[in-house]
Structure formats: C-alpha cells, structure tokens
Design a protein around this motif. Structure first.
Motif, mmCIF file in Angstrom:
data_model
loop_
_atom_site.group_PDB
_atom_site.id
_atom_site.type_symbol
_atom_site.label_atom_id
_atom_site.label_comp_id
_atom_site.label_asym_id
_atom_site.label_seq_id
_atom_site.Cartn_x
_atom_site.Cartn_y
_atom_site.Cartn_z
ATOM 1 N N LEU A 7 -2.964 5.788 0.193
ATOM 2 C CA LEU A 7 -2.814 6.805 -0.533
ATOM 3 C C LEU A 7 -3.240 6.249 -1.523
ATOM 4 N N GLU A 8 -4.508 5.177 -1.888
ATOM 5 C CA GLU A 8 -4.700 4.792 -2.380
ATOM 6 C C GLU A 8 -4.621 4.116 -3.585
ATOM 7 N N LEU A 9 -2.865 4.108 -3.807
ATOM 8 C CA LEU A 9 -2.448 3.159 -4.528
ATOM 9 C C LEU A 9 -1.858 2.069 -4.265
ATOM 10 N N GLU A 32 -4.978 2.491 -9.588
ATOM 11 C CA GLU A 32 -3.943 3.576 -10.746
ATOM 12 C C GLU A 32 -5.445 4.787 -11.194
ATOM 13 N N ASP A 33 -6.341 4.047 -11.644
ATOM 14 C CA ASP A 33 -7.618 4.590 -12.093
ATOM 15 C C ASP A 33 -8.716 4.696 -11.402
ATOM 16 N N ASN A 77 0.617 -1.432 -0.149
ATOM 17 C CA ASN A 77 -0.033 0.073 -0.662
ATOM 18 C C ASN A 77 0.535 0.933 0.025
ATOM 19 N N ILE A 78 1.048 2.183 -1.039
ATOM 20 C CA ILE A 78 1.670 4.011 -0.648
ATOM 21 C C ILE A 78 0.814 4.254 -0.146
ATOM 22 N N ALA A 79 1.471 4.682 1.168
ATOM 23 C CA ALA A 79 0.884 5.072 2.148
ATOM 24 C C ALA A 79 2.177 6.642 2.631
ATOM 25 N N HIS A 80 0.807 7.083 3.929
ATOM 26 C CA HIS A 80 2.376 8.137 4.646
ATOM 27 C C HIS A 80 1.225 8.274 5.999
ATOM 28 N N ASP A 81 2.185 9.245 6.596
ATOM 29 C CA ASP A 81 1.928 9.329 8.594
ATOM 30 C C ASP A 81 1.313 8.405 9.084
ATOM 31 N N ASP A 137 2.554 14.158 -6.018
ATOM 32 C CA ASP A 137 4.217 13.976 -5.698
ATOM 33 C C ASP A 137 3.993 12.324 -4.676
ATOM 34 N N LEU A 138 3.791 12.029 -3.471
ATOM 35 C CA LEU A 138 3.413 11.508 -2.756
ATOM 36 C C LEU A 138 3.338 9.644 -2.523
ATOM 37 N N ILE A 139 2.254 10.146 -3.656
ATOM 38 C CA ILE A 139 2.142 8.845 -4.568
ATOM 39 C C ILE A 139 3.086 8.788 -5.928
#
Length: 127
Positions: A57-59, A74-75, A40-44, A87-89
């Motif tokens: 972050l969904e992706l 991605e869709d 999972n693309i993620a942050h925090d 940018d984070l993704i």
C-alpha cells in the motif's frame, strides 16, 4: 532507503503475517548489528507452501535503533486515493505504531534464532 546504505553482505529477515496490515524487513549488518526495521503497510498477505504474496500500500515506516520511527513515501500517495484504501493505510500505520514497543524486541529475539539457524553460530558471537 531514506539515507540508509545497506552494505554488501547485509542480512535481511522478512516477517509476514496474514492477519496484520504490515510486513517488516529486519536489516542487519554482515556482523549482525541491526541497521533498521523497515515496515511496509500492506494487505491481502497470502502465505502458501510455494508462494508469498501481498498488496503493498506504498506507505512505509523506517525504525532505526535509538531513533523515532520515520513515515516514508506519504508524498507518493495519490490525492484521489479511494477512501477504503486510505482507511487501510491509516489502519496499517496505526497498527505499526501501536505494535512497535513490543514488536521490536520480539524481532531482535527472532533474529537471534534465525541467525543461529542460518549461520550456525549465535548472533552475539557475530556482534
């Protein structure tokens, strides 16, 4: 997920880092074989004694044994996604792709250790 069926008894080991823009789930069959690594693309990401929290972050990136990584969802990203989020993704996806060659063997090794701690027998015995 995608066309992967997680059978009853699937074992999942989750890995989370506060200094990376992703987390990963290692899916194993009940016998111990790897089904996939699911990023999972993620942050925090925050890891406390009683709480695990992150912003998804969904992706996602799906890595099956012996196959090329697949970028998923991605869709589902909105066209008007704010540039800092995009940018984070992009950074998270780049981190995953750069880390894969070294990280996948590390995840397999960690699964061996975790399997032993959780099930009381070596993973190799389950394969």
């Amino acid at each position: 997920v995608a066309d992967i069926v997680l059978p009853v008894g699937t074992v999942t080991f989750g890995h989370f880092w506060m200094d990376r823009l992703y987390n990963v789930y290692h899916w194993l069959t009940p016998a111990g074989s790897t089904l996939a690594h699911y990023f999972n693309i993620a942050h925090d990401t925050r890891i406390d004694a009683d709480r695990l929290q992150w912003h998804d972050l969904e992706l996602d990136v799906l890595c099956r044994p012996g196959a090329s990584p697949e970028v998923l969802d991605e869709d589902q990203l909105p066209l008007d996604l704010p540039l800092p989020t995009r940018d984070l993704i992009d950074q998270g996806l780049a981190q995953v792709m750069a880390a894969l060659p070294a990280l996948q063997p590390q995840l397999e090794s960690m699964a061996n250790d975790l399997w032993l701690r959780v099930f009381g027998q070596p993973r190799e015995a389950a394969l």
